[in-house]
Design a protein around this motif. Structure first.
Motif, PDB file in Angstrom:
ATOM      1  N   LEU A   1       0.826  -1.206   0.000  1.00 50.39           N
ATOM      2  CA  LEU A   1       0.000   0.000   0.000  1.00 50.39           C
ATOM      3  C   LEU A   1       0.868   1.268   0.000  1.00 50.39           C
ATOM      4  N   TRP A   2       0.323   2.333  -0.579  1.00 52.17           N
ATOM      5  CA  TRP A   2       0.997   3.633  -0.633  1.00 52.17           C
ATOM      6  C   TRP A   2       0.135   4.664   0.059  1.00 52.17           C
ATOM      7  N   ASP A   3       0.694   5.372   1.037  1.00 53.44           N
ATOM      8  CA  ASP A   3       0.018   6.525   1.631  1.00 53.44           C
ATOM      9  C   ASP A   3       0.548   7.750   0.909  1.00 53.44           C
ATOM     10  N   MET A   4      -0.311   8.394   0.151  1.00 55.39           N
ATOM     11  CA  MET A   4       0.119   9.443  -0.773  1.00 55.39           C
ATOM     12  C   MET A   4       0.091  10.854  -0.189  1.00 55.39           C
ATOM     13  N   HIS A   5      -0.041  10.964   1.140  1.00 53.88           N
ATOM     14  CA  HIS A   5       0.070  12.294   1.758  1.00 53.88           C
ATOM     15  C   HIS A   5       0.363  12.116   3.238  1.00 53.88           C
ATOM     16  N   VAL A   6       1.629  12.250   3.617  1.00 51.66           N
ATOM     17  CA  VAL A   6       2.031  12.180   5.014  1.00 51.66           C
ATOM     18  C   VAL A   6       2.944  13.365   5.320  1.00 51.66           C
ATOM     19  N   HIS A   7       3.219  13.572   6.607  1.00 51.08           N
ATOM     20  CA  HIS A   7       4.105  14.655   7.025  1.00 51.08           C
ATOM     21  C   HIS A   7       5.049  14.183   8.130  1.00 51.08           C
ATOM     22  N   PHE A   8       6.262  14.698   8.103  1.00 47.65           N
ATOM     23  CA  PHE A   8       7.211  14.531   9.195  1.00 47.65           C
ATOM     24  C   PHE A   8       7.593  15.933   9.665  1.00 47.65           C
ATOM     25  N   GLY A   9       7.472  16.207  10.959  1.00 48.51           N
ATOM     26  CA  GLY A   9       7.801  17.552  11.406  1.00 48.51           C
ATOM     27  C   GLY A   9       7.584  17.751  12.886  1.00 48.51           C
ATOM     28  N   GLY A  10       7.715  19.000  13.283  1.00 48.86           N
ATOM     29  CA  GLY A  10       7.567  19.355  14.679  1.00 48.86           C
ATOM     30  C   GLY A  10       8.832  19.904  15.299  1.00 48.86           C
TER      31      GLY A  10
ATOM     32  N   ALA B   1      -5.053   7.916  -2.591  1.00 48.15           N
ATOM     33  CA  ALA B   1      -5.350   7.664  -1.185  1.00 48.15           C
ATOM     34  C   ALA B   1      -4.208   8.175  -0.319  1.00 48.15           C
ATOM     35  N   GLY B   2      -4.497   9.212   0.459  1.00 44.44           N
ATOM     36  CA  GLY B   2      -3.504   9.786   1.355  1.00 44.44           C
ATOM     37  C   GLY B   2      -4.174  10.279   2.612  1.00 44.44           C
ATOM     38  N   THR B   3      -3.435  10.294   3.723  1.00 47.01           N
ATOM     39  CA  THR B   3      -4.056  10.535   5.014  1.00 47.01           C
ATOM     40  C   THR B   3      -3.882  11.945   5.564  1.00 47.01           C
ATOM     41  N   ASP B   4      -2.768  12.614   5.232  1.00 45.23           N
ATOM     42  CA  ASP B   4      -2.361  13.855   5.902  1.00 45.23           C
ATOM     43  C   ASP B   4      -1.841  13.563   7.300  1.00 45.23           C
ATOM     44  N   ALA B   5      -1.488  12.315   7.571  1.00 46.92           N
ATOM     45  CA  ALA B   5      -1.040  11.914   8.907  1.00 46.92           C
ATOM     46  C   ALA B   5       0.332  12.492   9.225  1.00 46.92           C
ATOM     47  N   GLY B   6       0.531  12.772  10.503  1.00 44.45           N
ATOM     48  CA  GLY B   6       1.808  13.277  10.969  1.00 44.45           C
ATOM     49  C   GLY B   6       1.613  14.374  11.979  1.00 44.45           C
ATOM     50  N   PHE B   7       2.605  15.212  12.126  1.00 42.24           N
ATOM     51  CA  PHE B   7       2.511  16.289  13.116  1.00 42.24           C
ATOM     52  C   PHE B   7       1.415  17.290  12.742  1.00 42.24           C
TER      53      PHE B   7
ATOM     54  N   ASN C   1      -4.758  11.831  13.551  1.00 41.07           N
ATOM     55  CA  ASN C   1      -4.719  11.266  12.205  1.00 41.07           C
ATOM     56  C   ASN C   1      -3.435  10.443  12.146  1.00 41.07           C
ATOM     57  N   TYR C   2      -3.564   9.136  12.402  1.00 42.51           N
ATOM     58  CA  TYR C   2      -2.416   8.336  12.794  1.00 42.51           C
ATOM     59  C   TYR C   2      -1.660   7.700  11.624  1.00 42.51           C
ATOM     60  N   PRO C   3      -0.344   7.833  11.616  1.00 41.27           N
ATOM     61  CA  PRO C   3       0.471   7.111  10.630  1.00 41.27           C
ATOM     62  C   PRO C   3       0.271   5.609  10.768  1.00 41.27           C
ATOM     63  N   GLY C   4       0.018   4.954   9.652  1.00 46.05           N
ATOM     64  CA  GLY C   4      -0.194   3.502   9.665  1.00 46.05           C
ATOM     65  C   GLY C   4      -1.655   3.174   9.537  1.00 46.05           C
ATOM     66  N   ILE C   5      -2.347   3.101  10.662  1.00 47.96           N
ATOM     67  CA  ILE C   5      -3.762   2.738  10.637  1.00 47.96           C
ATOM     68  C   ILE C   5      -4.588   3.772   9.887  1.00 47.96           C
ATOM     69  N   GLY C   6      -4.092   5.013   9.829  1.00 50.81           N
ATOM     70  CA  GLY C   6      -4.837   6.078   9.168  1.00 50.81           C
ATOM     71  C   GLY C   6      -5.158   5.789   7.713  1.00 50.81           C
ATOM     72  N   LEU C   7      -4.258   5.120   6.993  1.00 53.97           N
ATOM     73  CA  LEU C   7      -4.531   4.836   5.584  1.00 53.97           C
ATOM     74  C   LEU C   7      -5.704   3.870   5.450  1.00 53.97           C
ATOM     75  N   HIS C   8      -5.793   2.900   6.343  1.00 57.57           N
ATOM     76  CA  HIS C   8      -6.913   1.958   6.291  1.00 57.57           C
ATOM     77  C   HIS C   8      -8.222   2.676   6.610  1.00 57.57           C
ATOM     78  N   GLN C   9      -8.159   3.635   7.516  1.00 56.89           N
ATOM     79  CA  GLN C   9      -9.343   4.441   7.799  1.00 56.89           C
ATOM     80  C   GLN C   9      -9.700   5.303   6.586  1.00 56.89           C
ATOM     81  N   GLU C  10      -8.682   5.845   5.920  1.00 61.51           N
ATOM     82  CA  GLU C  10      -8.918   6.626   4.703  1.00 61.51           C
ATOM     83  C   GLU C  10      -9.608   5.791   3.633  1.00 61.51           C
ATOM     84  N   LEU C  11      -9.143   4.569   3.431  1.00 56.81           N
ATOM     85  CA  LEU C  11      -9.774   3.686   2.446  1.00 56.81           C
ATOM     86  C   LEU C  11     -11.235   3.429   2.810  1.00 56.81           C
ATOM     87  N   GLY C  12     -11.489   3.264   4.102  1.00 57.64           N
ATOM     88  CA  GLY C  12     -12.859   3.063   4.548  1.00 57.64           C
ATOM     89  C   GLY C  12     -13.743   4.265   4.245  1.00 57.64           C
ATOM     90  N   TRP C  13     -13.217   5.475   4.443  1.00 63.18           N
ATOM     91  CA  TRP C  13     -13.991   6.674   4.148  1.00 63.18           C
ATOM     92  C   TRP C  13     -14.203   6.846   2.642  1.00 63.18           C
TER      93      TRP C  13
END
Length: 482
Positions: free
Chosen positions: A82-91, A364-370, A375-387
């Motif tokens: 699977l590919w999460d097409m929108h994540v962030h690393f920061g803070g 399919a991307g979550t916007d997960a990260g800081f 909006n949690y990295p990992g499980i968030g993509l599965h929730q995104e697919l559900g939505w």
């Protein structure tokens, strides 16, 4: 030499060598999910050599392979990684370790690639990208924009701030020097004129672009200019109103709030007009990454404050602290404002099947990260697919957004996105059929990354290790408080 006279041990070795073609791994007797055709291929075996799929064969053909490792997949469903097409690393630099802890979370949830859409830890992200590629760091393959392009004094941390074309070109030179995988552009303080110049110049240089769209520009304008991806689905809704441009310009001048403008966009929304714009996006190849999960969380904080989410044990205290700004902002809404944000979310989400019907690529991307609360990295993509399915896509269409369409968008569909010979051996084995129920993507039996098998015990160990690291960080944070 007379073979009959060979020592037994050597004879057995030769016999083994003649028994079959050597492969590193055989995923045996899986039901392969064809995400492109939306069909199931039962009783297939996936032969892997040197990290790539050598062949996908039936039971009879599988006998010709002599595998160093066999993964029994009977009763399991094989999908591409699977590919999460929108994540962030920061803070900030103080959270580098907490961000690095997120990488195993992705892999443990079957996510073998992520598209990092900018933050303020780009030097670390570049290091992680290289380390994952070399196999010295556990995590998904990282495609990153590096720091995003913005105007002066942007609210977003870590930007490359530009105010003229010369600075734009210097910034793009710098990004190309870092070998970024695409360019991210946002609109907090960047002028519409410089936004359009950035899109066009990046396209001229052969760089993919991804953006938040300035209110004073229409979706048709940015798409015609060459923008490759629009981030967040709420931008799509205003395209259905004949007031898209005029109200957007008023927002830019401070003459009207975005909330009041949305009310008028909603009142004048014309499905036929929207479809015409969406078809233009499709013709231009402009994709949309809806990032529904993050928006849903903040929209409905009045119904679920997420304070007791079990998944918080995987999120470091510093990252959790960055969630506060969205939570505090939502908490200021009175009952009427809460109802408005519910209505805006639900109404905007209704355009998803229209986008799909028009032929727009939905990623399919979550916007997960800081910053992006719960909006949690990992499980968030599965929730995104559900939505995505909840709001109108089929399970197949949602899966495509997290596999072949993501790979194709970044120009790597020759290596990723489907389970075909010659492609990188990124495979997720599921206990149930995701074409029947998208929730099956959460029932992960094993993950194969570049031919390396991570069974359920291994995946659980990854999660346990992250939880242990976070517990140590939380204890340190408590000890540091006066």
């Amino acid at each position: 030499m007379n073979k009959a006279l060979l020592p037994l041990s050597l004879g057995l070795l030769l016999g083994s060598a003649h028994a079959g073609e050597r492969v590193d791994l055989l995923v045996r007797d899986a039901t392969v999910v064809d995400v492109v055709a939306g069909t199931l291929q039962p009783h297939r075996s996936i032969a892997v050599r040197d990290g790539r799929i050598l062949a996908v064969v039936d039971a009879k053909q599988a006998r010709k392979y002599d595998a160093a490792q066999v993964l029994d997949a009977k009763g399991k469903y094989a999908i591409p990684g699977l590919w999460d097409m929108h994540v962030h690393f920061g803070g900030g630099d103080a959270l580098i370790e907490e961000n690095r802890n997120l990488l195993p979370l992705y892999l443990a949830h079957g996510i073998t690639a992520v598209r990092d859409a900018a933050g303020d830890l780009s030097p670390s992200v570049f290091e992680w990208r290289d380390a994952v590629a070399k196999g010295t760091l556990t995590g998904p393959r990282i495609f990153t924009s590096g720091p995003k392009l913005e105007g002066y004094k942007s609210i977003w941390p870590g930007d490359l701030e530009i105010g003229n074309v010369a600075e734009l070109n210097a910034a793009l030179d710098q990004l190309q020097g870092w070998k970024v995988d695409f360019v991210k552009i946002t609109d907090n303080t960047l002028s519409p004129e410089l936004f359009m110049a950035a899109v066009k110049e990046a396209q001229r240089r052969g760089l993919k672009t991804s953006a938040h769209v300035p209110y004073s520009l229409t979706l048709e304008e940015v798409s015609d200019a060459g923008l490759d991806s629009i981030e967040h689905f709420d931008y799509a809704y205003k395209a259905g109103s004949p007031l898209e441009k005029s109200l957007g310009e008023k927002i830019a001048k401070g003459e009207i709030s975005s909330r009041d403008a949305w009310t008028q966009w909603n009142a004048t929304f014309d499905p036929a007009r929207a479809m015409a714009v969406y078809k233009q996006l499709a013709r231009n190849g402009t994709a949309i990454t809806p990032t529904i999960n993050g928006s849903h969380v903040t929209t409905y904080l009045d119904q679920d404050d997420h304070k007791n989410d079990p998944y918080l044990k995987y999120i470091g205290p510093g990252l959790q602290a960055t969630y506060a700004w969205r939570v505090e902002r939502a908490s200021k809404d009175d009952a009427a404002a809460v109802e408005r944000r519910h209505q805006r979310f639900e109404t905007s989400a209704k355009v998803l099947p229209m986008l799909q019907q028009a032929g727009v690529t939905i990623l399919a991307g979550t916007d997960a990260g800081f910053l992006n609360s719960f909006n949690y990295p990992g499980i968030g993509l599965h929730q995104e697919l559900g939505w995505l399915v909840h709001y109108g896509l089929t399970p197949q269409q949602a899966l495509q957004g997290a596999t072949i369409k993501g790979a194709r968008f970044l120009g790597h569909d020759d290596e990723y996105g489907t389970l075909d010979a010659g492609k990188v051996a990124d495979v997720v084995l599921l206990d149930a059929d995701p074409l029947r129920d998208i929730a099956a993507t959460q029932k992960i039996h094993a993950v194969v990354q570049k031919g390396q098998v991570h069974d359920r015990a291994d995946l659980d160990a990854m999660l346990a290790d992250v939880a242990r690291r976070v517990a140590v960080q939380q204890e340190a944070a408590r000890a540091a408080k006066p």
